[in-house]
Structure formats: C-alpha cells, structure tokens
Design a protein around this motif. Structure first.
Motif, PDB file in Angstrom:
ATOM      1  N   LEU A  70       0.931  -1.161  -0.005  1.00  0.00           N
ATOM      2  CA  LEU A  70      -0.060   0.023  -0.042  1.00  0.00           C
ATOM      3  C   LEU A  70       0.969   1.417   0.082  1.00  0.00           C
ATOM      4  CD1 LEU A  70      -2.846   1.584   0.228  1.00  0.00           C
ATOM      5  CD2 LEU A  70      -2.360   1.196   2.660  1.00  0.00           C
ATOM      6  N   GLU A  72       0.437   5.376   0.279  1.00  0.00           N
ATOM      7  CA  GLU A  72      -0.408   6.472   0.859  1.00  0.00           C
ATOM      8  C   GLU A  72       0.205   7.615  -0.019  1.00  0.00           C
ATOM      9  OE1 GLU A  72      -2.725   6.969   3.410  1.00  0.00           O
ATOM     10  OE2 GLU A  72      -2.494   4.780   4.104  1.00  0.00           O
ATOM     11  N   THR A 101     -11.211  10.298  -2.321  1.00  0.00           N
ATOM     12  CA  THR A 101     -10.250   9.671  -1.502  1.00  0.00           C
ATOM     13  C   THR A 101     -10.783   8.453  -0.716  1.00  0.00           C
ATOM     14  OG1 THR A 101     -11.261  11.175   0.220  1.00  0.00           O
ATOM     15  CG2 THR A 101      -8.997  11.736  -0.711  1.00  0.00           C
ATOM     16  N   GLU A 102     -12.049   8.249  -1.114  1.00  0.00           N
ATOM     17  CA  GLU A 102     -12.950   6.986  -0.574  1.00  0.00           C
ATOM     18  C   GLU A 102     -12.252   5.640  -1.071  1.00  0.00           C
ATOM     19  OE1 GLU A 102     -17.165   5.524  -0.796  1.00  0.00           O
ATOM     20  OE2 GLU A 102     -16.872   7.081   0.410  1.00  0.00           O
ATOM     21  N   ARG A 104      -9.954   2.405  -2.653  1.00  0.00           N
ATOM     22  CA  ARG A 104      -8.619   1.862  -2.565  1.00  0.00           C
ATOM     23  C   ARG A 104      -8.372   1.730  -3.954  1.00  0.00           C
ATOM     24  NH1 ARG A 104      -8.974   4.661   0.824  1.00  0.00           N
ATOM     25  NH2 ARG A 104      -9.357   4.376   2.965  1.00  0.00           N
ATOM     26  N   TYR A 105      -7.306   2.296  -4.510  1.00  0.00           N
ATOM     27  CA  TYR A 105      -6.891   2.064  -5.731  1.00  0.00           C
ATOM     28  C   TYR A 105      -5.906   0.945  -5.851  1.00  0.00           C
ATOM     29  CZ  TYR A 105      -9.283   6.562  -6.368  1.00  0.00           C
ATOM     30  OH  TYR A 105     -10.091   7.693  -6.273  1.00  0.00           O
ATOM     31  N   ARG A 187      -1.381  -1.110  -4.208  1.00  0.00           N
ATOM     32  CA  ARG A 187      -2.561  -0.524  -3.949  1.00  0.00           C
ATOM     33  C   ARG A 187      -2.183   0.820  -3.449  1.00  0.00           C
ATOM     34  NH1 ARG A 187      -4.101  -3.019   1.185  1.00  0.00           N
ATOM     35  NH2 ARG A 187      -1.795  -3.247   1.347  1.00  0.00           N
ATOM     36  N   ARG A 189      -3.735   4.615  -1.785  1.00  0.00           N
ATOM     37  CA  ARG A 189      -4.700   5.463  -0.972  1.00  0.00           C
ATOM     38  C   ARG A 189      -4.631   6.922  -1.005  1.00  0.00           C
ATOM     39  NH1 ARG A 189      -4.683   3.477   4.463  1.00  0.00           N
ATOM     40  NH2 ARG A 189      -6.129   1.752   3.563  1.00  0.00           N
ATOM     41  N   THR A 191      -5.033  10.522   0.346  1.00  0.00           N
ATOM     42  CA  THR A 191      -5.406  11.150   1.580  1.00  0.00           C
ATOM     43  C   THR A 191      -5.320  12.712   1.263  1.00  0.00           C
ATOM     44  OG1 THR A 191      -3.071  11.316   2.453  1.00  0.00           O
ATOM     45  CG2 THR A 191      -4.613   9.226   3.088  1.00  0.00           C
TER      46      THR A 191
END
Length: 196
Positions: A70, A72, A101-102, A104-105, A187, A189, A191
């Motif tokens: 992941l 960020e 932002t919702e 998860r890519y 992945r 995310r 923010t």
C-alpha cells in the motif's frame, strides 16, 4: 509475445498468474512481463512453443491476483479542474475530494511516462472525459483523472487529464530501487492534506 484478454481485470489476473509462475520457477524464460489495459507482453521469450502451451492452460478468475504493498499519496486538492469535475459529478468540490479519497486504488499497469501508474478503483459513475484541449505542461505530482483512470504525473509533461490536486511524492527516482514507486498490483490510497 503479446497475450490479448477481454479487459483490464483479466490483464491484471493474467499478469499476477504469470508473475507467480515466474517466482516459482515454473515460467519459461522471459525477460519481462508487462501488463497493459487489455494485453500482457512477454518480452524476450526464449521458448515460444512452451509459453504458448502454458498460456493455453490459463483460465480467467475473479480478482486481479494478490494485493501488492500500500502506498499512501498525501494530496493537496487544489487542482485547476477540481470545480469542473465536481460539477460533472453534481457535487461540491469538498464532496468531490471525499469521493476521490474513498476508494482503494490499484495500479493496473504503467505507461505514458516512467513511473506513471494507471489506477483502477474509482466507481464507473465517476468517469470524466479528458480535456478537449490538452495542457502543454502539467506539473510533476499532479493527481488527475481521465475516463475511469486516476493517475499521478511523475514529471512535468503535456497532458489532457483533469487535474484534481498535487502530491509531493517522488514517483520516479533512478537512485531508488525500484525506481518506480507505483508498479502493477500496488495498492494506492489518496489522503487529503492541507497546503504546507
């Protein structure tokens, strides 16, 4: 050798399957496995008949394979096209930030420029068109949308994607191993952060 599949999900699944076989030492020698939107390139295949026979055994499965690490992406949502994207979605700019932002890519594949990942995960109803006239220069770190893709420009370049914001992350650094922060399967995310 180029394997064509039905869609991005199948390309991701085939890439994950081939990568798993390679890690297990069960894939005939290839120099590189490169996924794209609906294809997977097997570059430098040494035994094409064996590879062809192996590919014939693959069956598409649900999901895109194991999850990668992941990353960020702290993002200042002040992009030149944020208000326009919000209007296309029928929401306020603040709500557009929450929408972006919702999810998860996941990096489906890389291309366009070194370190540029094409990210899936934004719901289909939030697809946006490319700009009618591309910009001659999009700043490095720009977080953008086009169609159902999200991406982050790794360096300054021309581009026609809708700009939502910017990040200070370095996406491509030849002094880092690997040089690309985003790779297939990673992945992501986003923010929201304040300018600083």
């Amino acid at each position: 050798m180029l394997a064509e599949v039905a869609d991005t999900a199948q390309a991701g699944a085939l890439y994950a399957w081939l990568s798993g076989l390679r890690s297990a030492g069960e894939l005939p020698a290839v120099a590189e496995i490169v996924p794209a939107a609906r294809t997977v390139l097997l570059d430098g295949a040494e035994d094409v008949p064996a590879l062809t026979a192996l590919l014939a055994t693959w069956r598409p499965a649900a999901g895109a394979g194991p999850e990668g690490p992941l990353v960020e992406v702290p993002t200042v949502y002040d992009g030149a096209d944020l208000a326009e994207v919000a209007e296309l979605w029928g929401v306020s700019p603040e709500a557009a930030v929450r929408i972006h932002t919702e999810p998860r890519y996941r990096v489906a594949f890389c291309g366009f420029a070194p370190g540029f990942g094409y990210l899936t995960g934004l719901p289909e109803r939030y697809e946006v068109p490319r700009r009618a006239t591309p910009r001659t220069s999009v700043p490095a770190g720009s977080v953008a949308l086009a169609g159902h893709w999200t991406g982050v420009y790794p360096r300054s370049s021309p581009g026609g994607w809708q700009l939502l914001g910017r990040t200070g992350l370095t996406l491509w650094d030849t002094a880092r191993d690997p040089a690309a922060l985003l790779a297939p399967g990673v992945r992501v995310r986003f923010t929201a952060v304040r300018p600083g």
